[in-house]
Each structure stands twice: as structure tokens, then as C-alpha cells.
Write a protein that holds these residues in place. Structure first.
Motif, PDB file in Angstrom:
ATOM      1  N   GLU A   3       8.511 -38.158 -25.945  1.00 51.08           N
ATOM      2  CA  GLU A   3       8.971 -38.465 -24.591  1.00 51.08           C
ATOM      3  C   GLU A   3       8.442 -37.430 -23.586  1.00 51.08           C
ATOM      4  O   GLU A   3       8.022 -37.784 -22.481  1.00 51.08           O
ATOM      5  N   ASP A   4       8.479 -36.163 -23.990  1.00 51.23           N
ATOM      6  CA  ASP A   4       7.927 -35.125 -23.110  1.00 51.23           C
ATOM      7  C   ASP A   4       6.449 -35.398 -22.831  1.00 51.23           C
ATOM      8  O   ASP A   4       5.987 -35.273 -21.686  1.00 51.23           O
ATOM      9  N   LEU A   5       5.705 -35.751 -23.876  1.00 51.56           N
ATOM     10  CA  LEU A   5       4.273 -36.024 -23.684  1.00 51.56           C
ATOM     11  C   LEU A   5       4.079 -37.201 -22.720  1.00 51.56           C
ATOM     12  O   LEU A   5       3.215 -37.148 -21.842  1.00 51.56           O
ATOM     13  N   SER A   6       4.915 -38.260 -22.870  1.00 59.34           N
ATOM     14  CA  SER A   6       4.837 -39.394 -21.938  1.00 59.34           C
ATOM     15  C   SER A   6       5.024 -38.928 -20.507  1.00 59.34           C
ATOM     16  O   SER A   6       4.265 -39.299 -19.603  1.00 59.34           O
ATOM     17  N   HIS A   7       6.043 -38.106 -20.290  1.00 56.81           N
ATOM     18  CA  HIS A   7       6.297 -37.598 -18.931  1.00 56.81           C
ATOM     19  C   HIS A   7       5.101 -36.817 -18.403  1.00 56.81           C
ATOM     20  O   HIS A   7       4.739 -36.927 -17.226  1.00 56.81           O
ATOM     21  N   LEU A   8       4.484 -36.010 -19.269  1.00 54.78           N
ATOM     22  CA  LEU A   8       3.346 -35.194 -18.823  1.00 54.78           C
ATOM     23  C   LEU A   8       2.169 -36.081 -18.427  1.00 54.78           C
ATOM     24  O   LEU A   8       1.522 -35.845 -17.400  1.00 54.78           O
ATOM     25  N   PHE A   9       1.889 -37.125 -19.215  1.00 58.49           N
ATOM     26  CA  PHE A   9       0.799 -38.034 -18.836  1.00 58.49           C
ATOM     27  C   PHE A   9       1.151 -38.771 -17.533  1.00 58.49           C
ATOM     28  O   PHE A   9       0.305 -38.924 -16.653  1.00 58.49           O
ATOM     29  N   GLU A  10       2.400 -39.234 -17.430  1.00 51.80           N
ATOM     30  CA  GLU A  10       2.802 -39.957 -16.209  1.00 51.80           C
ATOM     31  C   GLU A  10       2.670 -39.061 -14.979  1.00 51.80           C
ATOM     32  O   GLU A  10       2.177 -39.484 -13.932  1.00 51.80           O
ATOM     33  N   ALA A  11       3.108 -37.818 -15.110  1.00 57.44           N
ATOM     34  CA  ALA A  11       3.055 -36.892 -13.975  1.00 57.44           C
ATOM     35  C   ALA A  11       1.627 -36.526 -13.604  1.00 57.44           C
ATOM     36  O   ALA A  11       1.390 -35.949 -12.541  1.00 57.44           O
ATOM     37  N   SER A  12       0.671 -36.848 -14.481  1.00 60.55           N
ATOM     38  CA  SER A  12      -0.728 -36.498 -14.214  1.00 60.55           C
ATOM     39  C   SER A  12      -1.526 -37.668 -13.665  1.00 60.55           C
ATOM     40  O   SER A  12      -2.738 -37.541 -13.452  1.00 60.55           O
ATOM     41  N   MET A  13      -0.864 -38.821 -13.424  1.00 57.81           N
ATOM     42  CA  MET A  13      -1.595 -39.997 -12.923  1.00 57.81           C
ATOM     43  C   MET A  13      -2.190 -39.735 -11.548  1.00 57.81           C
ATOM     44  O   MET A  13      -3.320 -40.121 -11.266  1.00 57.81           O
ATOM     45  N   LYS A  14      -1.413 -39.096 -10.682  1.00 60.06           N
ATOM     46  CA  LYS A  14      -1.927 -38.661  -9.367  1.00 60.06           C
ATOM     47  C   LYS A  14      -1.618 -37.177  -9.189  1.00 60.06           C
ATOM     48  O   LYS A  14      -0.546 -36.715  -9.574  1.00 60.06           O
ATOM     49  N   LEU A  15      -2.557 -36.440  -8.599  1.00 65.95           N
ATOM     50  CA  LEU A  15      -2.353 -34.996  -8.456  1.00 65.95           C
ATOM     51  C   LEU A  15      -1.933 -34.580  -7.047  1.00 65.95           C
ATOM     52  O   LEU A  15      -1.182 -33.637  -6.858  1.00 65.95           O
ATOM     53  N   TYR A  16      -2.476 -35.271  -6.049  1.00 69.14           N
ATOM     54  CA  TYR A  16      -2.354 -34.740  -4.686  1.00 69.14           C
ATOM     55  C   TYR A  16      -1.336 -35.524  -3.860  1.00 69.14           C
ATOM     56  O   TYR A  16      -1.108 -36.689  -4.088  1.00 69.14           O
TER      57      TYR A  16
END
Lengths: 398, 398
Positions: free
Chosen positions: B385-398
Motif C-alpha cells: 500500500e505504501d508503494l502504491s501511494h508513492l507511485f500515485e504521488a509521483s504521477m505529477k510533480l509540479y
């Protein structure tokens, strides 16, 4: 390492202390055959090197273990080297001009160094220093080939050091860091060696050694006072200084040292009556770290004009405010910073305090001349007159 | 090295470029017999490794020379390893659980690495990475035994790199430095290996790797923008970044990397249509450095609570004002600092910009699970679940 028969070298003082006990227990527990040579001389000579070499040649050892300070590790390097080159003459590998300075091309046996002082950095270097008695000069063997295979750096092994021994070995670390950081840059050395095998072990300051020298200086600045004079049981300070010794060793083992070390050999060699506090020896001695640090304010005042940024950076790391310092302030500022640092650490007040006077200066200069292997790494060229001034300026520090 | 017959490895693009010409001219001038293998695959696979190994086994080479980026150097490490262990099965030395992860006990031939990109640090590490095609997973071989003997690090060899290749390889250096500096400390890894020969190449952060990681980060902070986007002819910046790549390599080669690298493998492996700017390849690709850096703001925001001091120090080195920052600010502050840094360097705006969407997250998480060799060095434990959150949070950076 598939060791069959191990040669363990140490000195008489250490033979019964915990670091040796740990090593021997480990060998016994693993059922590894071994012999102990505990006759290493503190401040070794060509004679004491040769005795250790004879011991190593008598048996066929396949791993060497050195348990001790720089004297033990250096002696063990020489024993390993000549046992692996049984037909070589002793002077073959000794630095020119005293020896022949031949490159070492054969492989040596693995050497594990277990340093019991924090200072020499010998566990990281390809250098083995000794007194060549007949010439009354320090010289040595310098080659990557004699670098230990492995260092076991355990701060608990340094807990037996008396306070002044700890302080003096810390000064050695300080000077290793300062001298290697200010050494002549590697790309300004000349002439170029015709072949990489002829490169000296000391190559001048370079981007790799700089990282280690600067880092070691930061650790010394942070921990030296806690380590040396406050609480000998402060394990964080002991650990940090022991690692700083290793770090500075990697730095100066590649870059080299220069004037403080070059001038220290005659200061140690011409000792008359000075009895060093905390040392259990029956002869007068100026401990190596002390002989090195006493000239440091004069030396860095002298070398600063060649690379003032590095001298200012060193002063800043050692606690000086450099925010309004100009390039031409670098020398006096670093010298003053060092004087304050040494005063706080209760260092003897200059060469006079260890028994020298102005009349001794010519002998000290004469003893520095043969140390060209290191003094040529000074960033600033120097005459005999310059050396005289440096010794004179080091008679009193405060 | 008394080389008799040298194996030179490179890739097709480099075969005609100046670094290869220098190497071949040097071998010809010295009259040394040699054969060239220029069939290295960029992003190598088990198949391409095996082709190079077969080439190396056919002849009896006594020295290997790798001229190229990480793909070439890694391939050459594998060729040297299996040519020296001709009876070993390919999976014997490949990391468990995909391979058998056997320790390497025999000696290899000398390998000289001539890196032509500033990024991988492969010239300093004992790691060789490849795609195991049949499982669609990145894995590798990791052992001190395959570390190159010598690296020839010449910034002029990197001058041919297009701007985006330079930028992406710089991001790899940035993440090597940040991940190794924040990796799980060496003394918190468990279980202890029963014997030193079983120690992993990646040992966790330690006092030696810390020096290199922090120093490399300082160089990246100072030179990355000049190097990557301003003036490709800026030799000071190219030299400094090339050395930073080596320095970070020594750091992460001992300490290891963690989540950014572990998560980068599925980001690269699942690429659909992304055409990387500046890369002369005929297939879609997310370049390694880019695949690594896109998750960095999310990752360091996540790991900061475990060692906030180091995350704050990293933010400060990268230009943030941390004078009033509290420990709990470390994650958001470093993440914001990284976002600004990446924006200035014109990095694509997150995983969406390289073709991913939320629907891809389960596949990306699944591809991260087998990367336990690196992800277990994360200072913070993590669930799927943590890994999912990390990928989701990396979809857009700015």
C-alpha cells in the motif's frame, strides 16, 4: 583468506594487553597455526626491521597480522615484503637516495593491521618508516604494494592509551590532514614519472585525497578536545578520532605530507634530555605527534601564500571567524588559530620546551635536508634559510 | 599488468567515437594483442550478457577493458566473471531469489573501466545489472569480486553526451547520493551474515560511504545546472560531475540504494510509448536516470521521519533554508526542494508525462516487489500500500 600459518607481530608493551588477547583467542578458536613476534622496537631502526624480517623468513607464513601502533604495522609491512622477496638486498626497496628505491613488482601476502593508537594511519598507507642508524636519518619504504589488505579499526583498542599519548597521536592526525590538504597539487609535481610503476606513493593533493583530508580535519576540530583532555572514557570521541586517523591516513597516504613531517624527524632524532609525559620508555623522546605539531603554526604561516583559500578554510574548520579575512590574512590567521588550539590542548610551549635552543637550528636544518621525499611536497619552495626561520619561529609558540 | 591478450568491450554507438579510438591506439602503440566486442546491448539482458560471456570464453584473455556507460561496464564484469569460472551455471552468481547468489571465491582477471557517461558509477561498484527477460525483471550480480581494478575517468570522454543524456545521468548521481546517504545504517541491517563472505555488496549507510555520498551531493548541488542545461562545453562542470559520479559510486556501491532505484525498474520495464528526448534508440524507453528521479520527492517525503537530520542536511545542500525547519518538516522540505531542482532542470512532470496513469500502479507495485535486494535498504519499512501511494504521488510533480 584460507590462512595456513599466521605471523602475528606486536611489541612488548602490547603483548599482554586486550587487543593481542583478542587476536590470539580468535586464532586459537579457529584452529589456525600461528607464531608471535613481540620484539618490535617502538620507533624502529634498520636493525630492528632486519630482526623482524629474519623471523618472517624462517617460517613460511601465508598471512601477517600486525597488532599495535605505527611502529608495529610498519615493521610488519617490511617483514612481509622481504619474506616475499627473499633474494632482495635490504636497501633495494628503501627510498632513494639512501636506498635504491626499486619498484615492487611481486605480490605480497595478505596483511591485517589492527591499530591500537589513533594517529599514524599506517593501516591505510603504503609507507614503512624507520631510523637508519648509521646515518642518523629517518627513511623508509614507500609503495602501494605494502599497503595492508585489511584494517580492523576498533576504538576499544585505543582505550589503554594514556592521556598524553592520545593527545600526541591526535596531533599527528591534525598534521596529516593539514599537510595533505595543502600539499603540492598532483598535477604540479614534476618531472612526470616515465611509467606509472615509478609513481611515488605520495602523489600530491588531488580530488580524492582532498575529500578525506578535509573530512578528517572536521572530525579533529569537533572531537580532539573531548578525546584528548576531557574524558578518556568518552567512546564517541575515541571512535571518531580513531576513524579520523584512518580517514586522514587515506588522505595523506595518497597526497603526502610536507614540512611539519619533514622537520619533525630531526626534532625527534636530536632529542637530548626531554622526558615525554605519559610514555613508558627508558630514553629521552619527543613523541612523533608532538615533534610534528610544534612547527605547524610557523609552517602554515609560510605556506599560506601558495593556496590561501585552503589555509582559510582550514582556519574556519578549526573555529576561526574568516568572514572578513583577506587572502593575505590566511597565514597569520591559521597560525593563530593553531596556537590557540594547541594552548587549549596543553601542548608544550615550542621547541624550547622540549630542550632545543637557537644553537641547535643548524643541526635541525641539516637533518631536514635528506627528507626531500616529503619536503618536496610543500606547496612553497624553500631554502635552508627558510627552514632556519621556521625552526626559529617555532622555539616559542605562545 | 603484463597483458598478453586484451578483451575490449563497447557498444555499437561508441565503437567509432573518440574514447574507443584512444583505447585502441594505445593498445596498438604498445603492441598488445586485443579483440573488440562491440555488441553490448544498451540496457543489457540475460541473453546479451550470455553472448558477451561466450565471446570472452572463446579466447584466453588476461585483461578486460570496458569502454562505455553502465551497460558496457556491467556486461564486461559478467564476461570476466564467467570466463574465469567456465564451469559455473549462469544463475549461480545471479542474486537470489532469481539466481543462486553463490559467493565468488576465485580470482578474476583485471578489468579496466573507461566510463563515457557520468552517472552509473559502475566503474566503482561490484554490481552488474541486467533484465531477466523471461521474468520481465531487473536483477544482477553483486559481489566485491567483480569490481573493476582501475577506472580511467576522463571528462573529455563525456563531451559527446547529448544534453538530456547528460541531465538524466546526473539525476542518477543525485539519487545515488541521496539514497545511499539515507539508506538503513549498516548496524541496523539484520540478520547478520554467518560469515563475512556472505555479506551483501550493499551494506547500508556507514561512516565511509557517508563521506562520499555527502560530498557527491555537494558537487551535484553546485554543478548540475551548469553541467546539464547551460553550457555543454563547460569543462569544469563536466569534470566535476564526472568525478561526482565516481564519488557517489563509491558511496552507494558500499551503502546501497533503496526505494527510488527499486521503483525505477518497473518504471523502465513497463514503458509503453515514451520516446526519450536525445536518445538514439528505435524502441520506447524511460532512461534510467529519469526513471529513478521521478519518484524522489515522494520517496524522501516518506523516508524522512526515520532520519530527519540527514534529510534536512540534504535539503540544505540542495539550496533550501533550513534555519527554522523542525524535524517534522524534513520530508516536505526536501520534497519541495527536489521539485524545484527538477523543475529548473526541465524534468518531465511526473510519471504521467512518461505515459503512466493510476491504472498502471498495481503493475508498477508488482514490479517493485522482487527488488528486495535494494528496497530492503530503505530506512523505513513499507507495505504494498505504501508503494502504491508513492507511485500515485509521483504521477505529477509540479
Amino acid at each position: 583468506m584460507r590462512a595456513g600459518k599466521v605471523c602475528v607481530m606486536t611489541d612488548r608493551n602490547l603483548a599482554g594487553l586486550p587487543p593481542m588477547r583478542s587476536v590470539l583467542e580468535s586464532l586459537v578458536r579457529s584452529g589456525i597455526e600461528h607464531k608471535v613476534y613481540d620484539n618490535v622496537r617502538v620507533e624502529p631502526t634498520d636493525t630492528s626491521f632486519k630482526e623482524a624480517i629474519a623471523f618472517a623468513k624462517k617460517e613460511s607464513f601465508d598471512v601477517f597480522v600486525a597488532v599495535g601502533g605505527g611502529s608495529v604495522i610498519d615493521t610488519c609491512k617490511a617483514a612481509n615484503l622481504y619474506a616475499c622477496h627473499p633474494d632482495a638486498d635490504f636497501l633495494d626497496f628503501v627510498n632513494a637516495p639512501i636506498g635504491r628505491g626499486k619498484p615492487i613488482t611481486g605480490a605480497l601476502k595478505p596483511l591485517i593491521a589492527v591499530p591500537t593508537t589513533a594517529g599514524t594511519g599506517s593501516e591505510t598507507t603504503g609507507v614503512a618508516i624507520f631510523d637508519f642508524e648509521h646515518l642518523k636519518a629517518k627513511t623508509g619504504i614507500a609503495s602501494r604494494a605494502i599497503k595492508p589488505t585489511l584494517g580492523v579499526v576498533d576504538p576499544l583498542h585505543t582505550l589503554h592509551m594514556p592521556e598524553r599519548v592520545a593527545a600526541n597521536s591526535g596531533f599527528d592526525v591534525l598534521c596529516h590532514a593539514l599537510e595533505s590538504y595543502t600539499a603540492l597539487p598532483y598535477n604540479m609535481r614534476s618531472p612526470c614519472p616515465p611509467n606509472p610503476i615509478n609513481r611515488p606513493a605520495y602523489q600530491g593533493s588531488n580530488p580524492i585525497s582532498d575529500v578525506w583530508s578535509r573530512h578528517a580535519l572536521n572530525v579533529v576540530a569537533k572531537y580532539m578536545k573531548r578525546y584528548a583532555v576531557r574524558d578518556p572514557e568518552d567512546k564517541e570521541a575515541r571512535s571518531s578520532m580513531h576513524l579520523a586517523s584512518v580517514f586522514a591516513g587515506i588522505g595523506f597516504g595518497n597526497a603526502g605530507v610536507h614540512l611539519c613531517h619533514g622537520m619533525s624527524y630531526p626534532i625527534a632524532g636530536n632529542v637530548k634530555t626531554h622526558k615525554a609525559k605519559g610514555y613508558n620508555v627508558d630514553h629521552p623522546v619527543v613523541p612523533h605527534g608532538l615533534s610534528v605539531v610544534l612547527t605547524s603554526p610557523a609552517v602554515f604561516n609560510f605556506t599560506a601564500p601558495m593556496c590561501p583559500e585552503r589555509h582559510l578554510e582550514a582556519a574556519q574548520i578549526l573555529g576561526a571567524d574568516v568572514s572578513r579575512a583577506k587572502r593575505e590574512d590566511a597565514g597569520p590567521l591559521l597560525a593563530d588559530t593553531l596556537r590557540r588550539f594547541l594552548y587549549d590542548l596543553e601542548v608544550e610551549d615550542g621547541l624550547e620546551a622540549v630542550g632545543y635552543s637557537k644553537e641547535d637550528v643548524p643541526a635541525l636544518v641539516k637533518g631536514t635536508i635528506p627528507q626531500e621525499r616529503v619536503t618536496k611536497l610543500s606547496p612553497r619552495e624553500h631554502t635552508e634559510e627558510d627552514l632556519s626561520h621556521l625552526f626559529e619561529a617555532s622555539m616559542k609558540l605562545y
